[in-house]
Design an enzyme around this catalytic site. Structure first.
Site, mmCIF file in Angstrom:
data_model
loop_
_atom_site.group_PDB
_atom_site.id
_atom_site.type_symbol
_atom_site.label_atom_id
_atom_site.label_comp_id
_atom_site.label_asym_id
_atom_site.label_seq_id
_atom_site.Cartn_x
_atom_site.Cartn_y
_atom_site.Cartn_z
ATOM 1 N N LYS A 35 10.086 8.573 31.156
ATOM 2 C CA LYS A 35 9.196 9.075 32.042
ATOM 3 C C LYS A 35 10.143 9.237 33.396
ATOM 4 C CE LYS A 35 6.733 4.739 33.554
ATOM 5 N NZ LYS A 35 5.566 4.897 33.088
ATOM 6 N N CYS A 310 21.226 8.840 57.411
ATOM 7 C CA CYS A 310 21.003 10.588 58.158
ATOM 8 C C CYS A 310 20.183 11.008 56.543
ATOM 9 C CB CYS A 310 22.098 11.587 58.678
ATOM 10 S SG CYS A 310 23.313 10.599 59.830
ATOM 11 N N MET A 311 20.055 12.498 56.416
ATOM 12 C CA MET A 311 19.473 13.227 55.444
ATOM 13 C C MET A 311 20.599 13.339 54.306
ATOM 14 S SD MET A 311 18.011 17.257 55.352
ATOM 15 C CE MET A 311 16.309 16.214 55.802
#
Length: 374
Positions: A35, A310-311
């Site tokens: 899963k 950061c992103m």
């Protein structure tokens, strides 16, 4: 190929399956939890490896996860651990996915759709709540549900199961209490001439620490991906991390003492130094909570994230002198000796290794290798 990638070592996965087999014996069936995209490792390739290693069953949490396996022509028995919506049941039965019955209503629903599709003796498992408090029937309801199922020409009891909430803790008393409840249920079914089929309860924690819970099938999860489920258990099995989360140095610059780095200017260079930029951020699954504390491993040496993650990028202070060069590999966590593990990362951000590997986002390519290269 992106600089940022998750490298999956298939030999480590095979090794961990072998450790489970050694622990539970050669005659028990194994249902591998794949899963959540195999805990972030890639459900399709790892399912194929698991089946090559003699695993008999796969476990998923959602109907789309099961359909993904079927679309990849993986036809092994697949258990659906969570409950579907009524509109998903036809897909379940058409694709020979094994659901859990938890109430009269679920039995009636599976019977209705099986009859509609003219599927006879469709196999389902009864999930019994022995103390998890999540899904499952009350133990006293199990016999009635089993009789409902076997009295229908369209359904058949193929298994009985439960789940343990604290099998990974040192105190086994509650887990053993659950085992006794499940055994009593199984004995009651047999006394009424109902074959319980596969009886399964043992997750990773129970496989490691509670032999009484093995029954005739076990359901390992996190241990197959290289980690113990908690710090409480004795670590007597050799488990190898399967994933290394990696990136590369893509930019380097000298900065003066006092130069601030990243959003919020929370990091200030303590001396004239060299800052490296890494093309990985929280959108890739490198958690923002690792800002100014995440350990990274470059050329055999540990460094630390400098400033906020950061992103898409983060920075590392390499010090005033360094042998690091552009495009050198960086291990964020993984199997390499000396590098942080997913467990180490979990400690820093107050979570568990399950979540750390699941964090690694879909935009990060998975690279499959037979062996750890370094």
């Amino acid at each position: 190929m992106r600089a940022t990638r998750a490298v999956i070592y298939l030999d480590h996965f095979r090794h961990n399956i072998q450790q489970v087999r050694k622990q539970v014996g050669p005659n028990r069936k194994i249902c591998v939890a794949v899963k959540a995209d195999a805990y972030g490792h890639g459900a399709i390739p790892l399912s194929k490896v698991a089946l090559e290693e003699g695993v008999t069953h796969l476990g998923v949490a959602t109907v789309p996860e099961a359909l993904e396996l079927r679309q990849a022509r993986i036809d092994a028995p697949t258990l659906l651990f969570s409950l579907p919506l009524p509109e998903e049941v036809q897909d379940i039965i058409e694709n020979n996915i094994t659901p859990f019955a938890v109430s009269k209503d679920t039995v009636k629903l599976y019977e209705k759709i099986s009859q509609k599709l003219d599927k006879r003796d469709y196999e389902i498992h009864i999930k019994v709540d022995t103390g998890m408090g999540r899904i499952g029937c009350h133990p006293d309801e199990t016999l009635h549900l089993a009789e409902m199922i076997n009295n229908s020409p369209y359904l058949k009891v193929a298994g009985v199961c439960t789940h343990f909430p604290i099998a990974d803790e040192d105190d086994e008393s509650f887990t053993l209490h659950q085992v006794k409840i499940l055994q009593k249920v199984v004995d009651q079914l047999k006394a009424h001439a109902i074959d319980p089929g596969l009886v399964h309860a043992a997750n990773s924690g129970a496989i490691i620490g509670c032999e009484e819970s093995f029954f005739n099938m076990v359901r390992p999860g996190i241990m197959l991906y290289g980690y113990y489920p908690s710090f409480d258990q004795k670590r007597h099995l050799e488990l190898k991390p399967v994933m290394s989360f990696m990136t590369k140095v893509v930019f380097m610059k000298k900065v003066s003492k006092g130069t601030t780095i990243s959003y919020g200017r929370s990091y200030s260079a303590p001396e004239d130094t060299i800052i490296a930029t890494l093309p990985v951020g929280y959108a890739d699954g490198y958690n923002r909570l690792l800002s100014s504390q995440g350990p990274v491993f470059i050329n055999g040496k540990k460094y630390q994230i400098s400033g906020r993650v950061c992103m898409d990028q983060c920075m590392v202070d390499l010090g005033p002198q360094t042998d690091v060069q552009l495009y050198d590999d960086v291990v964020l966590f993984g199997a390499q000796s000396g590098a942080a593990s997913a467990e180490d990362i979990g400690k820093i951000i107050n979570t568990i290794p399950y979540e750390v590997t699941c964090f690694v986002s879909k935009r990060v390519p998975r690279v499959y290798q037979d062996h750890l290269s370094y």
